[in-house]
Design a protein around this motif. Structure first.
Motif, PDB file in Angstrom:
ATOM      1  N   LEU A 231       0.811  -1.210   0.000  1.00 52.44           N
ATOM      2  CA  LEU A 231       0.000   0.000   0.000  1.00 52.44           C
ATOM      3  C   LEU A 231       0.849   1.265   0.000  1.00 52.44           C
ATOM      4  CD1 LEU A 231      -2.828  -0.980   2.523  1.00 52.44           C
ATOM      5  CD2 LEU A 231      -2.913  -0.975   0.034  1.00 52.44           C
ATOM      6  N   ARG A 232       2.141   1.125   0.214  1.00 47.81           N
ATOM      7  CA  ARG A 232       3.041   2.278   0.144  1.00 47.81           C
ATOM      8  C   ARG A 232       3.332   2.687  -1.301  1.00 47.81           C
ATOM      9  NH1 ARG A 232       7.609   0.303   4.627  1.00 47.81           N
ATOM     10  NH2 ARG A 232       6.156   0.113   6.406  1.00 47.81           N
TER      11      ARG A 232
ATOM     12  N   ARG B 287       2.223   3.924  -4.834  1.00 49.01           N
ATOM     13  CA  ARG B 287       1.091   4.639  -5.404  1.00 49.01           C
ATOM     14  C   ARG B 287       0.469   3.901  -6.584  1.00 49.01           C
ATOM     15  NH1 ARG B 287       3.182  10.644  -6.431  1.00 49.01           N
ATOM     16  NH2 ARG B 287       5.009   9.447  -7.094  1.00 49.01           N
TER      17      ARG B 287
ATOM     18  N   VAL C  71      -1.935   1.451  -5.029  1.00 52.56           N
ATOM     19  CA  VAL C  71      -3.108   2.158  -4.510  1.00 52.56           C
ATOM     20  C   VAL C  71      -4.044   2.550  -5.647  1.00 52.56           C
ATOM     21  CG1 VAL C  71      -3.903   4.229  -3.309  1.00 52.56           C
ATOM     22  CG2 VAL C  71      -1.909   2.980  -2.464  1.00 52.56           C
TER      23      VAL C  71
ATOM     24  N   VAL D 167      -7.925   1.424  -5.875  1.00 50.58           N
ATOM     25  CA  VAL D 167      -9.031   2.386  -5.900  1.00 50.58           C
ATOM     26  C   VAL D 167      -9.901   2.158  -7.130  1.00 50.58           C
ATOM     27  CG1 VAL D 167      -9.637   4.829  -6.074  1.00 50.58           C
ATOM     28  CG2 VAL D 167      -7.813   4.110  -4.528  1.00 50.58           C
TER      29      VAL D 167
END
Length: 381
Positions: free
Chosen positions: A196-197, A199, A202, A206
């Motif tokens: 999750l670090r 991008r 992520v 999303v």
């Protein structure tokens, strides 16, 4: 080998049926428990939320356990949760039993993929994973429509007893056919959340959340959006999902994941806007349902491709996070869709689904660039 994989697929079939079938039972659940349809829709929301939250936690807690033992425990927990739901006399207790069933599902489905990968040779791994996870998509084409029909003909509790029976069959299959497998895994939750670090990761997560929120805002409350025979429409949607999942993998290999992600997302957005048209006649709804299911599930292989590309050293953990994002999307769909249904009726749900789809498309256009993907993205148009 295939018999072992079929046993794992059977477990996922039971889990998929148990989760998604509540969308077709909202009327009978709300009447029996004395709650609104939007409240009944939260049974799927609670299941999805519990799955998303418990999946990484339970994976860390059971890291040292034999995978066969874990599969048996997981299916036993899921079956118990389904049976308790059929017996629960009140709405709060039914919600609690959904958490129990979700805990079993959160342990079983990721573990079944890991075991399928470990049991198969590298050149057959993709097909093995597709077969095992195919239990989920086939449940939408077969288990959910039949469960909806049973709920209409008898009661929603009879459907959940049938789900518990499917769980027992899955448990027997695993006990009889799946060998003892040990897979190295970290017991530290922080390591499981480390991707999750990044991008890029992520952004993929999303997009997954928003894509599933778009489609399941309508799916969760489909019984309130259409005035047509619901089992038939769910059957068409499920068949489309099976076809889309199978075709999506081939098209992703041929054209790259980026093109498939945007094609599928755009199609889902269009089909959300066409819900009032689908409600005109059953033949129209059947075609609409099939194409909606196909376009929605077509995105899944491309998203898995993106995840593997973003975390090549932590594939199992990355795919686990992708599944959690998927279920969080269902949570958003259930909560927001329920509010929209209560406040504005069916048109509110349709507008909300379209709005989330627009947000999903804009976000993905802004964050998903070919440079962030592996060489398949460089295939010329």
């Amino acid at each position: 080998m295939r018999s072992r994989l079929y046993a794992l697929a059977a477990g996922n079939f039971a889990i998929g049926t148990g989760m998604f079938v509540t969308a077709g039972l909202l009327a009978s659940i709300s009447a029996d428990l004395g709650v609104s349809r939007s409240a009944a829709g939260q049974l799927m929301t609670v299941f999805a939320l519990a799955y998303a939250v418990l999946s990484p936690v339970l994976a860390a807690l059971t890291a040292n356990m034999s995978r066969r033992t874990l599969l048996l425990l997981a299916m036993a927990v899921f079956t118990a949760g389904s049976a308790l739901a059929a017996l629960a006399p009140t709405y709060p207790l039914v919600l609690l039993t959904r958490v129990v069933a979700a805990a079993g599902a959160a342990m079983f489905t990721p573990t079944s993929s890991a075991v399928a990968s470990a049991l198969s040779s590298p050149e057959r791994r993709g097909r093995a994973l597709a077969l095992v996870m195919g239990g989920l998509t086939v449940s939408s084409a077969l288990g959910v429509p039949l469960g909806t029909w049973l709920g209409d003909a008898v009661s929603w509790r009879a459907t959940l007893w049938a789900v518990a029976g499917l769980g027992v069959l899955g448990l027997i299959g695993v006990a009889a056919l799946v060998p003892d497998v040990r897979i190295a895994a970290s017991r530290r939750l922080s390591e499981r959340l480390q991707p999750l670090r990044d991008r890029r990761v992520v952004a993929v997560l999303v997009t997954q959340l928003l894509v599933f929120a778009t489609g399941f805002t309508a799916y969760t409350y489909i019984g309130s959006l259409l005035d047509l025979p619901l089992p038939a429409v769910l059957w068409a949607w499920g068949l489309g999902g099976v076809a889309g999942n199978m075709l999506g993998g081939r098209l992703t290999d041929a054209y790259g994941p980026r093109r498939m992600v945007f094609t599928g997302m755009t199609a889902v957005l269009v089909f959300m806007a066409l819900i009032p048209v689908a409600n005109l006649a059953l033949p129209v709804a059947l075609v609409w349902g099939f194409l909606w299911g196909a376009s929605g599930w077509m995105v899944a292989p491309a998203q898995q491709f993106r995840t593997v590309a973003a975390v090549p050293g932590n594939v199992s953990i990355g795919l686990g996070l992708l599944a959690s994002a998927q279920y969080l999307g269902l949570v958003v769909a259930g909560l927001a869709g329920g509010v929209a249904l209560e406040a504005y009726g069916r048109i509110g749900v349709v507008v909300l689904a379209v709005a989330i789809g627009v947000v999903a498309l804009v976000f993905t256009l802004a964050t998903y660039r070919p440079a962030l993907s592996p060489e398949r993205e460089s295939i010329p148009a």
